[in-house]
Write an enzyme that holds these catalytic residues in place. Structure first.
Site, PDB file in Angstrom:
ATOM      1  N   LYS A 119       0.903   0.927  15.050  1.00 38.46           N
ATOM      2  CA  LYS A 119       0.480   2.211  14.456  1.00 38.46           C
ATOM      3  C   LYS A 119       0.693   3.349  15.454  1.00 38.46           C
ATOM      4  CE  LYS A 119      -2.946   0.440  11.114  1.00 38.46           C
ATOM      5  NZ  LYS A 119      -2.188   0.694   9.892  1.00 38.46           N
ATOM      6  N   ASP A 133      10.606   3.301   6.143  1.00 37.79           N
ATOM      7  CA  ASP A 133      10.321   1.968   6.693  1.00 37.79           C
ATOM      8  C   ASP A 133      11.358   1.661   7.771  1.00 37.79           C
ATOM      9  OD1 ASP A 133       9.571  -0.895   6.992  1.00 37.79           O
ATOM     10  OD2 ASP A 133       8.425  -0.479   5.167  1.00 37.79           O
ATOM     11  N   GLU A 193      -1.489  -3.731  10.371  1.00 40.97           N
ATOM     12  CA  GLU A 193      -2.780  -3.469  11.001  1.00 40.97           C
ATOM     13  C   GLU A 193      -2.760  -3.873  12.477  1.00 40.97           C
ATOM     14  OE1 GLU A 193      -4.768  -1.290   9.252  1.00 40.97           O
ATOM     15  OE2 GLU A 193      -6.503  -2.594   9.311  1.00 40.97           O
ATOM     16  N   VAL A 218       1.331   1.049   7.839  1.00 42.77           N
ATOM     17  CA  VAL A 218       2.075  -0.055   8.463  1.00 42.77           C
ATOM     18  C   VAL A 218       1.093  -1.159   8.843  1.00 42.77           C
ATOM     19  CG1 VAL A 218       3.828   1.557   9.286  1.00 42.77           C
ATOM     20  CG2 VAL A 218       1.978   0.880  10.811  1.00 42.77           C
ATOM     21  N   SER A 241      -7.716  -0.257   7.116  1.00 45.20           N
ATOM     22  CA  SER A 241      -8.964  -0.641   6.462  1.00 45.20           C
ATOM     23  C   SER A 241      -9.999  -1.092   7.483  1.00 45.20           C
ATOM     24  CB  SER A 241      -8.709  -1.759   5.450  1.00 45.20           C
ATOM     25  OG  SER A 241      -8.076  -2.854   6.090  1.00 45.20           O
ATOM     26  N   MET A 262       0.834  -1.207   0.000  1.00 40.61           N
ATOM     27  CA  MET A 262       0.000   0.000   0.000  1.00 40.61           C
ATOM     28  C   MET A 262       0.862   1.247   0.000  1.00 40.61           C
ATOM     29  SD  MET A 262      -2.932  -1.222  -0.250  1.00 40.61           S
ATOM     30  CE  MET A 262      -3.900   0.256  -0.130  1.00 40.61           C
ATOM     31  N   HIS A 276      -8.225   5.592   3.464  1.00 42.50           N
ATOM     32  CA  HIS A 276      -8.157   4.168   3.146  1.00 42.50           C
ATOM     33  C   HIS A 276      -8.048   3.993   1.643  1.00 42.50           C
ATOM     34  CE1 HIS A 276     -10.536   0.139   2.842  1.00 42.50           C
ATOM     35  NE2 HIS A 276      -9.244  -0.063   2.745  1.00 42.50           N
TER      36      HIS A 276
END
Lengths: 401, 722
Positions: free
Chosen positions: B408, B344, B403, B401, B430, B325, B451
């Site tokens: 997060k 990252d 879920e 990052v 999401s 993503m 999203h």
């Protein structure tokens, strides 16, 4: 109802349906006329006793158009009073022609008639008469049209027939056909075809491959993959959504052969037999046709057999021999499984996979074949059936007298 | 005259310049038709006029019909006879009259000519096109469920042949000048400044203003007596069936127009074309395609943008997390001219994220969509890093990052220590509620959900999730950013699953439930495709892995405690993951097997694990369940104010997860089926298969009152609130 008797039948050998086939130089009308001539000559027939000639022809365009039956009547020097009619029930045309001729006799409209068929596939193009059913976009779309090869592969997919299964059926058809020719079982029926100067240019079915093996067939690529990928697999699956994908197993070696040929069956009532000094060999006991699902298009034989048996008050046990056209191996395999038939009594002398399927003539050919076999084995009753385009199917029961 | 100007020069050449007052583009409006007919009659009737040039005073030539008007008369708003007349007027009184009036007309195409605009050009006796690659021509009517109803199908087929006309009409693509010339769509291509002169030159040669099909002895195609026609017509319907699943009526109508039309004399052919057009115009599919796919898609986000916040721009974007993503978001931002800091935890991961853009651009360079220089310029904007300090100066940060709330939260905190106090922080989550994630933010009013959908470069939808504390400025700036990167936004309110995930889950759950009930897996998958969904639910589950929806359910179970209700697919997921141990494609197999050589097929073990019933339901019932379960959940989302605009719900369903475009979206589907019928079917399904099919009270009320989701008004931009 007056009985319609079979007095005689004759057929040409089947030539390869390509320009290198032995009958390629013989016009369709000549093929038909030679059969009519043979029926007349070997029975010393006064042709003015024949009321009508009904011939099947599945591609009645070009030289096969214009009511080839009537044209053949005149070409064969039959009496001018003999009528002539061409019928079209796709691959079942010739059986339909026999049924139609018999119906005339049974209803008293005629005393004698010939039912048969002709098709020179080497001299026409498959699909020459196209038609709205397959080529008018709105019609084809609405009816989920798919070519018959796709239908055959769908039967194999639905019924779980593997490539090996259908190939094994083909090997057996070749074996039986080769044996039948070797033993001369077709000798009475086949009339050699002569050319312009009287030479015999073919006296045997030439499509046969007696040395067919499983290994040999395994090398052949399935024929309908490209058509399937062009959208027809999806069309079939839209009709049969329980299928994940169509298994393509049919090819030239396990499908009916493309050939040239003609046949005729001489039918008449008792009065005709007395007048012409001929002995009846069998009776047309019953016949009917049916429509079935047009996407697969090849599934009618089971339904039309059941319909015919019910109408006749008969059961499968009453039938000694079955003759079902080998349009594709899976067609016959489904038929035998659905009706729980002993393969030994189905197509005992091979079928179109080995011998070829001249579309408009086959129905009369296989009727003659099974009558000869009934006589050879001294059995009594046979059922003849063919699947046909657009979901049609026709069946006829004959019994010896 | 408000749509065109008319003048005649000393040589008797008339110049008709299309220039609709107060409109950015020329469109085929009723006003235009009247004025152009008058212009034709002037040319025809004045013996001093030798011929006419038709050109445009705008950058484009003509865009075609006004879709905003078309949508008000489509889908049953007018009768078949009225629709036929609507098509015949421009076709006969305008184009055909121009073609046969005895004076030559030449189209000087100075810009884009599509649809009715190109039909006008086709009806002229000669076409000159300027050589600007942006001056494309085409007939895209199929994409809105229609066909070119003013002679386009009949002229194109006679000019370039059925074989070449067919793909152009069925795809509806735009053709650039060089190819247009090569295909025979236009007669000449010249530089823009020579356009009018080239047109004049042709007229001054006193050309014969009679088209080939009006010359005596012109032969029809011969229909099915012509083997070439037989070949096309016996093969093409299957391809159309395969592509449209019988859900879109336009393609087969176009094929019949070509088949029947080329058999007929030209005027009869034009009538046939108009009759097919009339049927399509009165079909709800055209209305659904236009309303959701074009009009409302274009409007998306505009209504939701707070009015009193000045327009903003992002020049520097932070993307936290260089997974699939994150790397996709970085790509679309860089393409739009935005500098991207791609962060990252390891430099290898960050670099890998940039690799994604490198590979994509390499392909586009190979296809001549970009030059190498342009591609390198774009790539230079993406800077991979592991250092949070590099986030300085970013107006917007998007975290993509893992879920996981804790992960997060960590990323959010670290980023916010560097970001300016005015920066916006967005999460690409999401499924995790924005309110929960905002708790780790120092500036929850500047925290929002953005999203994205995968793959980002091909999925234009972004779900904008407004948290309870998100302020209007944050929302406005987010929408401005999405406009910069040319994404279509749908604004929803924070809740579990938001809108898209929540409704999408019902689809895949229903697929699993069907399997558990003993429906053949092939039937389930084929029913989904037959409905127009791009992929079956079982195949989709394998792609995302069954763990994903399982995790979502488990999260909800944990969060809701006693209030949690097990969804209908709970057991299937549990068994596939814990007993059967086939989580999905990435792990070697799920509902499907993925053989080494490629492809996939349903795992044969499904028959043992979920034995099929002897009696299978009809395809239509499986189809209804898979579609209607989504529509019902959408209604609930509206009831709960997760989504507030009907148009938004429909646009995002079609764009977000491929809800079939022919339906116009889950709510439009209800209107299309008819409210009472939809409610009745759902009641039957509920009785047989479970309470999830019980229509919400709001829906029953709508059915009782005849209150459609899209009331038949002329104001097409009105969005019914829940």
């Amino acid at each position: 109802m007056t009985d319609a008797f079979i007095y005689d039948h004759a057929r040409t050998p089947r030539g390869r349906g390509r320009p290198d086939g032995s009958l390629h130089e013989i016009t369709s009308i000549d093929l038909a006329a030679q059969v009519l001539r043979a029926l007349a000559d070997r029975n010393d027939l006064d042709t003015s006793l024949v009321d009508d000639v009904v011939m099947g022809c599945a591609q009645p365009v070009g030289e096969q158009g214009g009511n080839i039956a009537r044209a053949a009547v005149l070409t064969a020097d039959y009496a001018q009073t003999v009528a002539g009619q061409q019928v079209h029930r796709f691959c079942a045309s010739a059986l339909e022609a026999v049924n139609a001729a018999a119906a005339q006799i049974m209803t008293g409209a005629a005393d004698a008639a010939i039912g048969g068929g002709v098709e020179s596939m080497s001299r026409t193009v498959m699909g020459a008469d196209s038609g709205a059913w397959s080529a008018d976009p709105l019609v084809a779309y609405k009816n989920y049209f798919a070519p018959q090869g796709i239908g055959a592969d769908v039967i194999a997919t639905l019924d779980g027939f593997s490539r090996a299964d259908v190939d094994a059926y083909a090997v057996e058809s070749q074996r039986r056909a080769a044996l039948a020719w070797k033993e001369g079982r077709f000798n009475d029926a086949v009339v050699p075809v002569r050319d312009l100067i009287g030479n015999v240019i073919l006296d045997r079915d030439e499509h046969l491959r007696p040395d067919t093996t499983m290994e040999g067939l395994a090398k052949l690529k399935p024929s309908f993959v490209a058509l399937g990928q062009a959208g027809f697999d999806d069309v079939a699956i839209q009709k049969y959504p329980q299928i994940e994908s169509v298994r393509h197993v049919h090819h030239g070696g396990n499908s009916s052969g493309i050939v040239d040929g003609a046949a005729g069956v001489l039918l008449g009532n008792k009065l005709f037999g007395e007048r012409s000094g001929l002995k009846p060999r069998a009776r047309i006991k019953a016949f009917t046709s049916i429509g079935s699902e047009p996407t697969i298009m090849l599934t009618a034989p089971v339904a039309v057999t059941n319909k015919l048996l019910k109408r006749s008050g008969m059961s499968l046990r009453d039938i000694d021999l079955f003759e079902i056209n080998e349009a594709f191996a899976a067609v016959v395999m489904r038929y035998m499984r659905a009706l729980n038939l002993d393969p030994a009594i189905v197509n005992p002398n091979g079928g179109a996979i080995a011998l070829g399927h001249p579309l408009g003539a086959t129905g009369a050919i296989i009727l003659g074949t099974v009558l000869d076999e009934l006589e050879r084995r001294d059995l009594n009753t046979a059922l003849v059936t063919l699947c046909a385009g657009n979901g049609l199917g026709t069946a006829t029961i004959i019994e010896r007298v | 005259m408000t749509t065109l100007t008319f003048c005649v020069d000393a040589d008797g050449i008339a110049l008709i310049t299309l220039d609709a007052a107060d409109k950015p583009m020329n469109v085929v409006s009723p006003q235009f038709i009247d004025e152009f007919i008058a212009a034709i009659e002037r040319v025809a009737g004045d013996s001093a006029i030798k011929g006419a040039i038709v050109t445009s005073g705008k950058a484009s030539f003509m865009a075609g019909a006004d879709l905003k008007h078309i949508v008000t008369i489509a889908g049953g708003a007018i009768t078949l006879q009225e629709a036929y007349a609507f098509s015949q007027r421009p076709s006969v009184a305008m184009h055909r009259r121009m073609e046969t009036c005895g004076k030559p007309f030449v189209a000087a195409i100075n810009g884009v000519a599509l649809g009715g605009g190109f039909e006008l050009a086709l009806a002229c006796h000669y076409r000159v096109l300027c050589d600007d690659p942006k001056a494309v021509v085409g007939l895209p009517e199929v994409t809105v469920g229609l066909l070119p109803g003013s002679g386009g199908t009949q002229r194109l087929a006679r000019m370039i042949g059925v074989d070449k006309a067919l793909p152009l009409l069925l795809e509806g693509r735009s053709v650039p000048p060089a190819e247009a010339l090569q295909l025979g769509l236009v007669d000449r291509v010249v530089a823009a400044d020579q356009l009018l002169q080239a047109a004049r030159d042709w007229l001054l040669k006193s050309p014969n203003p009679v088209r080939a099909w009006d010359v005596k002895g012109y032969r029809s195609s011969g229909g099915l007596l012509n083997p070439a026609i037989v070949k096309v017509m016996s093969e093409r319907p299957a391809l159309i069936a395969s592509q449209t699943r019988h859900n879109l009526p336009a393609p087969i109508a176009i094929l019949d127009c070509l088949f029947q039309g080329t058999l007929l004399p030209f005027d009869k052919a034009l009538q046939l074309e108009s009759k097919h057009f009339a049927k399509l115009l009165c079909d709800p599919v055209a209305r659904n395609l236009i309303r959701t796919g074009f009009i409302n898609k274009g409007e998306a986000g505009k209504q939701a943008r707070p009015r009193d916040v000045p327009k903003s721009q992002v020049r520097r974007l932070a993307v936290l997390g260089a997974g699939m993503m994150g790397s996709g978001i970085a790509y679309v931002a860089a393409v739009a001219g935005i500098d991207v800091v791609l962060l990252d935890s390891t430099i290898e991961q960050a670099q890998k994220g940039k690799e994604y853009s490198i590979k994509l651009l390499d392909k586009l360079v190979a296809r001549n969509r970009y030059t190498r220089e342009q591609a390198d310029e774009i790539l230079a904007r993406i800077v991979p890093t592991i250092d949070y300090a590099d986030l300085k100066g970013c107006e917007l940060a998007i975290e993509a990052v893992f879920e996981d709330v804790a992960i997060k939260a960590e990323v959010t905190r670290r980023a916010e220590t560097v970001l300016a106090a005015t920066a916006i922080f967005a999460s690409n989550t999401s499924t995790l509620p924005i309110g929960t994630l905002a708790e780790s933010s120092a500036r929850p009013r500047q925290f929002i959900g953005l999203h994205f959908f995968s793959p980002v470069d091909r999925m234009p939808l972004v779900e904008v999730i407004v948290g309870a504390r998100t302020n209007q400025e944050t929302l406005a700036k987010s929408l401005d950013f999405l406009a910069q990167i040319r994404m279509t936004p749908i604004v929803v309110n924070d809740s579990r699953g938001f809108y898209t995930s929540r409704v999408f889950q019902t689809f895949i759950h229903e697929g699993m439930r069907l399997l558990e009930e003993g429906v053949e897996p092939a039937l389930i998958e084929n029913a989904a495709r037959s409905a127009g969904l791009p992929v079956g639910p079982l195949a989709l589950l394998d792609e995302v892995t069954i763990e994903l929806p399982w995790k979502i359910v488990k999260q909800a179970e944990e969060a809701l405690g006693a209030a949690f209700v097990r969804p209908c697919a709970y057991e299937v997921m549990r068994r596939m993951l814990q007993e059967i141990k086939r989580p999905g494609r990435r792990y070697g197999g799920g509902f499907y097997d993925y053989p080494q050589g490629g492809g996939k097929h349903l795992w044969p073990g499904l028959a043992t694990a979920f034995p099929p019933s002897a009696r299978q339901p009809p395809l239509s019932e499986v189809r209804d369940r898979l579609l209607y379960v989504q529509s019902l959940e959408t209604v609930r989302c509206m009831d709960e104010h997760v989504v507030t605009r009907v148009a938004d719900a429909d646009v995002s369903a079609v764009l977000g997860w491929g809800f079939p475009a022919w339906t116009g979206g889950p709510l439009s589907l209800i209107d299309t089926v008819g409210l009472p019928e939809f409610v009745a079917v759902c009641d039957r399904l509920a009785a047989a298969y479970g309470s999830r099919f019980i229509p919400p009270a709001s829906l029953r009320a709508r059915a009782a009152q005849g209150n459609a989701f899209y009331p038949a008004t002329t104001d097409v931009s009105r969005n019914a609130a829940a």
